[in-house]
Design a protein around this motif. Structure first.
Motif, PDB file in Angstrom:
ATOM      1  N   ALA A 270       0.702  -1.250   0.024  1.00  0.00           N
ATOM      2  CA  ALA A 270       0.012  -0.017   0.173  1.00  0.00           C
ATOM      3  C   ALA A 270       0.910   1.359  -0.037  1.00  0.00           C
ATOM      4  CB  ALA A 270      -1.082  -0.004   1.366  1.00  0.00           C
ATOM      5  N   THR A 271       0.213   2.192  -0.667  1.00  0.00           N
ATOM      6  CA  THR A 271       1.157   3.674  -0.455  1.00  0.00           C
ATOM      7  C   THR A 271       0.525   4.291   0.558  1.00  0.00           C
ATOM      8  OG1 THR A 271       1.505   3.460  -2.948  1.00  0.00           O
ATOM      9  CG2 THR A 271       1.671   5.638  -1.869  1.00  0.00           C
ATOM     10  N   LEU A 272       1.196   4.895   1.446  1.00  0.00           N
ATOM     11  CA  LEU A 272       0.544   5.507   2.662  1.00  0.00           C
ATOM     12  C   LEU A 272       1.347   6.526   2.741  1.00  0.00           C
ATOM     13  CD1 LEU A 272       0.661   2.239   4.866  1.00  0.00           C
ATOM     14  CD2 LEU A 272      -1.401   3.283   3.751  1.00  0.00           C
ATOM     15  N   ASP A 273       0.566   7.677   3.363  1.00  0.00           N
ATOM     16  CA  ASP A 273       1.479   8.872   3.929  1.00  0.00           C
ATOM     17  C   ASP A 273       1.288   8.971   5.400  1.00  0.00           C
ATOM     18  OD1 ASP A 273      -1.205   9.642   4.711  1.00  0.00           O
ATOM     19  OD2 ASP A 273      -1.319  11.139   2.786  1.00  0.00           O
ATOM     20  N   LEU A 274       1.857  10.183   6.063  1.00  0.00           N
ATOM     21  CA  LEU A 274       1.854   9.992   7.540  1.00  0.00           C
ATOM     22  C   LEU A 274       0.276   9.844   8.077  1.00  0.00           C
ATOM     23  CD1 LEU A 274       4.720  12.498   8.433  1.00  0.00           C
ATOM     24  CD2 LEU A 274       4.836  10.069   8.702  1.00  0.00           C
TER      25      LEU A 274
ATOM     26  N   GLN B 273      17.510   6.339   2.425  1.00  0.00           N
ATOM     27  CA  GLN B 273      16.526   6.063   3.697  1.00  0.00           C
ATOM     28  C   GLN B 273      15.261   5.209   3.342  1.00  0.00           C
ATOM     29  OE1 GLN B 273      15.809   9.651   5.636  1.00  0.00           O
ATOM     30  NE2 GLN B 273      14.128  10.285   4.448  1.00  0.00           N
ATOM     31  N   GLY B 274      14.945   4.425   4.386  1.00  0.00           N
ATOM     32  CA  GLY B 274      13.732   3.496   4.068  1.00  0.00           C
ATOM     33  C   GLY B 274      13.138   3.881   5.596  1.00  0.00           C
ATOM     34  N   PHE B 275      11.917   3.363   5.795  1.00  0.00           N
ATOM     35  CA  PHE B 275      10.951   3.351   6.939  1.00  0.00           C
ATOM     36  C   PHE B 275      10.325   1.992   7.319  1.00  0.00           C
ATOM     37  CE2 PHE B 275      10.728   6.947   4.385  1.00  0.00           C
ATOM     38  CZ  PHE B 275      11.173   8.348   5.435  1.00  0.00           C
ATOM     39  N   LEU B 276      10.589   1.975   8.636  1.00  0.00           N
ATOM     40  CA  LEU B 276       9.819   0.852   9.170  1.00  0.00           C
ATOM     41  C   LEU B 276       8.386   1.499   9.683  1.00  0.00           C
ATOM     42  CD1 LEU B 276      12.240  -1.245  11.461  1.00  0.00           C
ATOM     43  CD2 LEU B 276      11.247  -1.779   9.507  1.00  0.00           C
ATOM     44  N   ALA B 277       7.266   0.781   9.463  1.00  0.00           N
ATOM     45  CA  ALA B 277       5.968   1.111  10.090  1.00  0.00           C
ATOM     46  C   ALA B 277       5.711   0.374  11.369  1.00  0.00           C
ATOM     47  CB  ALA B 277       4.889   1.235   9.013  1.00  0.00           C
ATOM     48  N   LEU B 278       5.774   1.057  12.368  1.00  0.00           N
ATOM     49  CA  LEU B 278       5.597   0.168  13.897  1.00  0.00           C
ATOM     50  C   LEU B 278       4.671   0.469  14.298  1.00  0.00           C
ATOM     51  CD1 LEU B 278       9.144   0.930  14.899  1.00  0.00           C
ATOM     52  CD2 LEU B 278       8.382  -0.948  13.945  1.00  0.00           C
TER      53      LEU B 278
ATOM     54  N   PHE C 131       9.980  12.327   4.089  1.00  0.00           N
ATOM     55  CA  PHE C 131       8.933  11.339   4.176  1.00  0.00           C
ATOM     56  C   PHE C 131       8.123  11.873   3.131  1.00  0.00           C
ATOM     57  CE2 PHE C 131       5.290   9.193   5.017  1.00  0.00           C
ATOM     58  CZ  PHE C 131       5.684   7.888   5.091  1.00  0.00           C
ATOM     59  N   ALA C 132       7.510  11.312   2.162  1.00  0.00           N
ATOM     60  CA  ALA C 132       6.316  11.479   1.305  1.00  0.00           C
ATOM     61  C   ALA C 132       5.551  10.203   1.109  1.00  0.00           C
ATOM     62  CB  ALA C 132       6.680  11.854  -0.261  1.00  0.00           C
ATOM     63  N   ALA C 133       4.462  10.327   0.330  1.00  0.00           N
ATOM     64  CA  ALA C 133       3.641   9.039   0.345  1.00  0.00           C
ATOM     65  C   ALA C 133       4.658   7.680  -0.092  1.00  0.00           C
ATOM     66  CB  ALA C 133       2.607   9.263  -0.720  1.00  0.00           C
TER      67      ALA C 133
END
Length: 120
Positions: free
Chosen positions: A46-50, A69-74, A90-92
């Motif tokens: 899924a493409t997600l924003d904040l 950089q990358g992101f973990l969604a916790l 951070f963008a979508a």
């Protein structure tokens, strides 16, 4: 969930890496706990924003990668967690969620990450 751009270890050697966006159902990921391969039974993208992450009860954590950089969604305790704040860069973003055949401690950019079937 893991954002695109993050690399997971997919074999016994530290150099056995694969970008999360290149994995699919049936591909194996190296389990650090049992030192064996665990197959991905299911996955979603899924493409997600904040704001969307917050709506799901998730917070983004920045992870440095060789290419940026990358992101973990916790998962977060929504009642106790502060409101989401802007993250530089951070963008979508495309996030991937995996359901392995068993409990899995995956190596993501050199960090252990616990995957559990059925949990966010």
């Amino acid at each position: 969930m893991l954002s695109q751009g993050l690399r997971l270890r997919v074999g016994p050697h530290a150099t056995d890496l694969c970008a999360v966006e290149d994995l699919s159902i049936g591909d194996p990921i190296w389990d650090m706990a049992t030192e064996r391969l665990i197959d991905i039974d299911a996955m979603a993208c899924a493409t997600l924003d904040l704001q969307q992450l917050d709506d799901l009860g998730l917070r983004a954590m920045t992870i440095a990668t060789p290419s940026g950089q990358g992101f973990l969604a916790l998962a977060s305790a929504r009642i106790m967690a502060p409101a989401p704040r802007a993250l530089p860069g951070f963008a979508a973003t495309n996030f991937f969620r995996f359901w392995p055949e068993a409990r899995l401690v995956a190596e993501v950019e050199g960090r252990p990450v616990l995957f559990r079937t059925g949990l966010v």
